[in-house]
Design a protein around this motif. Structure first.
Motif, mmCIF file in Angstrom:
data_model
loop_
_atom_site.group_PDB
_atom_site.id
_atom_site.type_symbol
_atom_site.label_atom_id
_atom_site.label_comp_id
_atom_site.label_asym_id
_atom_site.label_seq_id
_atom_site.Cartn_x
_atom_site.Cartn_y
_atom_site.Cartn_z
ATOM 1 N N VAL A 131 31.192 34.497 42.099
ATOM 2 C CA VAL A 131 30.271 35.224 42.461
ATOM 3 C C VAL A 131 28.979 35.480 41.559
ATOM 4 N N LYS A 158 34.235 45.012 37.266
ATOM 5 C CA LYS A 158 35.753 44.438 37.262
ATOM 6 C C LYS A 158 36.256 44.528 35.794
ATOM 7 N N GLY A 165 42.329 43.305 41.842
ATOM 8 C CA GLY A 165 41.630 44.610 42.129
ATOM 9 C C GLY A 165 41.716 45.634 41.551
ATOM 10 N N MET A 168 38.581 47.326 39.573
ATOM 11 C CA MET A 168 37.357 47.017 40.334
ATOM 12 C C MET A 168 36.674 48.470 40.993
ATOM 13 N N GLU A 200 29.517 41.672 38.634
ATOM 14 C CA GLU A 200 29.209 40.922 39.812
ATOM 15 C C GLU A 200 28.413 41.416 40.812
ATOM 16 N N ARG A 201 27.695 40.568 41.541
ATOM 17 C CA ARG A 201 27.091 40.945 42.925
ATOM 18 C C ARG A 201 28.485 41.254 43.789
ATOM 19 N N TYR A 202 28.336 42.355 44.562
ATOM 20 C CA TYR A 202 29.473 42.790 45.369
ATOM 21 C C TYR A 202 29.293 42.158 46.720
ATOM 22 N N LEU A 203 30.155 41.448 47.215
ATOM 23 C CA LEU A 203 30.223 40.682 48.623
ATOM 24 C C LEU A 203 30.681 41.808 49.478
ATOM 25 N N HIS A 208 39.393 36.381 52.102
ATOM 26 C CA HIS A 208 40.031 36.222 50.732
ATOM 27 C C HIS A 208 40.905 34.814 51.121
ATOM 28 N N GLN A 232 44.634 42.882 54.459
ATOM 29 C CA GLN A 232 45.280 43.654 53.294
ATOM 30 C C GLN A 232 44.776 45.077 53.183
ATOM 31 N N HIS A 235 44.344 46.196 48.033
ATOM 32 C CA HIS A 235 44.841 45.013 47.462
ATOM 33 C C HIS A 235 46.230 44.651 47.493
ATOM 34 N N GLU A 275 42.295 31.421 43.868
ATOM 35 C CA GLU A 275 41.801 32.487 44.681
ATOM 36 C C GLU A 275 40.154 32.339 44.876
ATOM 37 N N LEU A 277 36.405 33.869 47.302
ATOM 38 C CA LEU A 277 36.057 34.715 48.426
ATOM 39 C C LEU A 277 35.173 33.934 49.120
ATOM 40 N N LEU A 286 37.351 33.294 42.343
ATOM 41 C CA LEU A 286 37.905 34.598 41.850
ATOM 42 C C LEU A 286 38.368 34.658 40.810
ATOM 43 N N GLU A 287 39.737 33.836 40.867
ATOM 44 C CA GLU A 287 40.617 34.010 39.653
ATOM 45 C C GLU A 287 41.804 32.894 40.155
ATOM 46 N N THR A 438 38.474 41.358 54.299
ATOM 47 C CA THR A 438 39.205 42.074 53.260
ATOM 48 C C THR A 438 39.034 43.729 53.440
HETATM 49 C C1 MV4 Z 1 34.981 41.156 44.758
HETATM 50 C C2 MV4 Z 1 34.878 41.531 46.131
HETATM 51 C C3 MV4 Z 1 33.499 41.626 46.515
HETATM 52 N N1 MV4 Z 1 32.539 40.870 45.544
HETATM 53 N N2 MV4 Z 1 34.186 40.723 43.828
HETATM 54 C C4 MV4 Z 1 39.593 42.333 44.823
HETATM 55 C C5 MV4 Z 1 40.744 41.801 44.045
HETATM 56 C C6 MV4 Z 1 40.273 41.027 42.976
HETATM 57 N N3 MV4 Z 1 40.937 39.895 42.685
HETATM 58 C C7 MV4 Z 1 38.845 40.618 43.333
HETATM 59 N N4 MV4 Z 1 38.519 41.459 44.405
HETATM 60 C C8 MV4 Z 1 37.342 41.505 45.044
HETATM 61 N N5 MV4 Z 1 36.389 40.900 44.368
HETATM 62 C C9 MV4 Z 1 32.868 40.498 44.364
HETATM 63 N N6 MV4 Z 1 31.971 40.223 43.351
HETATM 64 C C10 MV4 Z 1 35.862 42.057 46.923
HETATM 65 C C11 MV4 Z 1 37.050 42.064 46.414
HETATM 66 C C12 MV4 Z 1 38.240 42.489 47.354
HETATM 67 C C13 MV4 Z 1 39.157 41.790 47.640
HETATM 68 C C14 MV4 Z 1 39.428 40.580 47.191
HETATM 69 C C15 MV4 Z 1 40.458 39.700 47.517
HETATM 70 C C16 MV4 Z 1 41.389 40.336 48.581
HETATM 71 C C17 MV4 Z 1 41.164 41.420 48.953
HETATM 72 C C18 MV4 Z 1 40.239 42.289 48.583
HETATM 73 C C19 MV4 Z 1 40.015 43.633 48.949
HETATM 74 C C20 MV4 Z 1 38.956 44.297 48.599
HETATM 75 C C21 MV4 Z 1 37.854 43.664 47.831
#
Ligand code: MV4
Length: 586
Positions: A131, A158, A165, A168, A200-203, A208, A232, A235, A275, A277, A286-287, A438
């Protein structure tokens, strides 16, 4: 090929690994804590060795004890499962330095991916983007304000050295920057021992989507399709499915190829998950999880690949027996996690205790991966996953219908479970229409009236022990099954009807009995990370009193009634147990 594998884990994943070994003719060594002396994984293994201790730290995380057992037993491979030591580079090194195969990735890859900033840089190097954000650490709130001004809010803060999560924080606007930084640092420090954070910008409404990869030690790496884990809460995944549905196949293929690039970029070996988004047709890295995941069976059902078998073969030095072109996705699979938690009103309170009855589903396309049998006990000290139901169907609607049918057959007695919440998700039109993201379980799904199952007797005023009775009645010639709880003394026929007597539960946290107690009670075991009020403060019902870190996240523990704080019984850093009174309001 390995000849004897030690499974450094417990519960359903230990059982899963033991089963694969048995099919491959590999001997198995179980390890166990004091509480798990007669657990299912111990009963199933060829031999079992005591680690001592009760908590995870005293037992399944006791490296010295595990290394000693490896040497005593002549083990030549160690499978870490998930959790515990599965993503611990030092443990992997300790194993390999004994000349024993660690059934997982190389320690270097674990290290790169364990640190979110280097993980992000590793992906950027091979042209896979996260992101929009920075890999710079936040040292001053002005950085966040500058980022917010350029990219807009919300901004995600984060933990750099964490994941899943935890840590965050979402910053809604520039006024919330300081508090979010402070809270993110506090969480990061308490979970990961370091407080570095980045942004990061938050989506707002991402799905997921993750890609299963498998790499051997000969330079081959394939992706085994995608999974969607958007259902979920906080998390903790509730339901996962394979493949990710409703996404353009070209986008899914690009995601798969991106995942392989990330894996190859860090010389990855064995099974891993990348992973992403997904939002509005675009995906963002993501990771990478450098372990076998809880939801791996969903992938197994749509690809026909036994991932644990392949993990063991790769760790034995074999090349992958297939190439990317050989991998085809057939039909749809849904995995439902059955946790011993009470989802009532969306609370998901842990519900440890003995499983007094367990009726498992079966039938076409129906798989159960469990860690317990009737008579076994779910301990408060470990993950409370009772088991996973995984159903295959020729398409997504068939898989959903089959999973709901199988859940109707599943009966767990003695502990509350997430079955009711799982059914509510699967039966919801938003889930069918892929309109969920999510945030959907927490923000949209209504869990009012969903009970944890038939396990907690209704509140009664007297101390009379209650027993459960199931009876069949006939009304106008139609047969109905009725369940009721009656005083033990009034049900001499209980044993004849198969009713089970259960221990009376301590009231934990929620007081359904009065209009709001002055006792502020923590709902579960954890650590107090912040005390928000002081003695003498005036509070309203619903105001947060302390912040409890439990179940891998921060939870506000709130006042049930308005009044004055007359006593604060805890300080930051205190460990508390479920039911403890932390403050008193008068
Ligand atoms: C995010 C996001 C929105 N925007 N990053 C949460 C777990 C971690 N692995 C990263 N996560 C997120 N990162 C940005 N820039 C939303 C989440 C997130 C999420 C991600 C995967 C699965 C479930 C989630 C639940 C809430 C938020």
């Amino acid at each position: 090929m390995l000849s004897k594998v030690l499974v450094a884990n417990r519960g359903e994943i230990a059982v899963r690994v033991i089963r694969a070994c048995r099919e491959m003719g590999i001997a198995t060594v179980a390890v166990y804590s004091e509480l798990d002396r007669s657990a299912l994984h111990v009963r199933m293994a060829d031999e079992a060795h005591a680690l001592g201790g009760q908590t995870a730290a005293e037992s399944y995380l006791n490296t010295e004890a595990i290394l000693g057992i490896i040497e005593r037993t002549g083990t030549d491979g160690v499978h870490p499962g998930y959790g515990f030591f599965s993503e611990n580079a030092d443990f992997a090194r300790a194993i390999t330095s004994l000349g024993v195969a660690f059934i997982g990735p190389n320690p270097e890859a674990i290290e790169i991916m364990g640190d979110k900033i280097s993980a992000r840089q590793a992906a950027e190097r091979v042209g896979v983007h996260g992101v929009p954000g920075t890999t710079e650490l936040i040292t001053d709130p002005s950085q966040v304000r500058a980022f917010g001004a350029e990219y807009g809010y919300p901004v995600a803060i984060k933990a750099a050295y964490g994941g899943g999560g935890r840590g965050m924080k979402v910053v809604a606007d520039e006024r919330a920057v300081e508090e979010a930084i402070e809270s993110a640092q506090r969480e990061a420090l308490s979970y990961f021992g370091r407080d570095e954070i980045y942004m990061e910008r938050y989506l707002e409404k991402p799905r997921h989507v993750e890609v299963q990869v498998l790499a051997d030690g000969h330079g081959n790496c394939v992706y085994l399709g995608t999974r969607d884990c958007s259902a979920q809460r906080r998390h903790q995944k509730l339901i996962e499915e394979a493949p990710a549905a409703g996404i353009d196949p070209d986008v899914l293929a690009a995601m798969g190829e991106a995942a392989v690039k990330v894996a190859q970029g860090c010389d990855y070996v064995n099974a891993g998950t990348v992973e992403f988004l997904y939002e509005d047709g675009a995906f963002y890295y993501l990771e990478m999880n450098t372990r076998l995941q809880v939801e791996h069976p969903a992938t197994e059902l749509v690809t026909g690949v036994d991932l644990v078998e392949q993990q063991i073969r790769v760790a034995s030095g074999e090349p992958l027996p297939f190439t990317q072109n050989d991998i085809a996705i057939s039909g749809h699979a849904i995995e439902v996690r059955i946790n011993a938690e009470d989802p009532a009103e969306g609370a998901f309170l842990p519900s440890p205790g003995p499983i007094t009855g367990l009726q498992l589903p079966s039938g076409f396309g129906t798989r159960w991966d469990g860690g317990y049998e009737a008579g076994d006990e779910i301990s408060q000290f470990y993950d409370n996953l009772v088991g996973k139901l995984i159903c295959w169907g020729r398409d997504r609607p068939t898989a959903i219908a089959r999973t709901l049918r199988a859940l109707d057959e599943l009966e767990v007695s003695g502990v509350a479970t997430t079955i009711g919440a799982d059914k509510a998700i699967l039966a919801h039109p938003d889930f069918a229409a892929l309109a969920h993201s999510t945030k959907w379980v927490e923000e949209t799904l209504d869990l009012t009236g969903i009970g944890g199952g038939d396990t907690v007797p209704p509140e009664v005023d007297d101390d009379e022990p209650r027993v459960q009775r199931d009876i069949d009645v006939e009304v106008n010639g139609q047969r109905y099954s009725v369940r009721m709880w009656v005083p033990e003394t009034a049900s001499t026929a209980a044993s004849a009807t198969g009713a089970v007597k259960r221990p009376k539960r301590a009231a934990a946290g929620r007081s359904g009995d009065s209009g709001g107690s002055g006792d502020v009670v923590v709902p579960m075991q954890g650590t107090i990370v912040k005390v928000i009020v002081a003695e003498g403060d005036a509070v309203e019902a619903g105001d947060p009193i302390v912040v409890l870190e439990a179940m891998k996240m921060e939870n506000n523990v709130c006042a049930e009634k308005s009044g004055t704080v007359v006593e604060v019984r805890v300080a930051e850093g205190d460990a508390v147990g479920g039911g403890d009174v932390v403050a008193v309001i008068d």
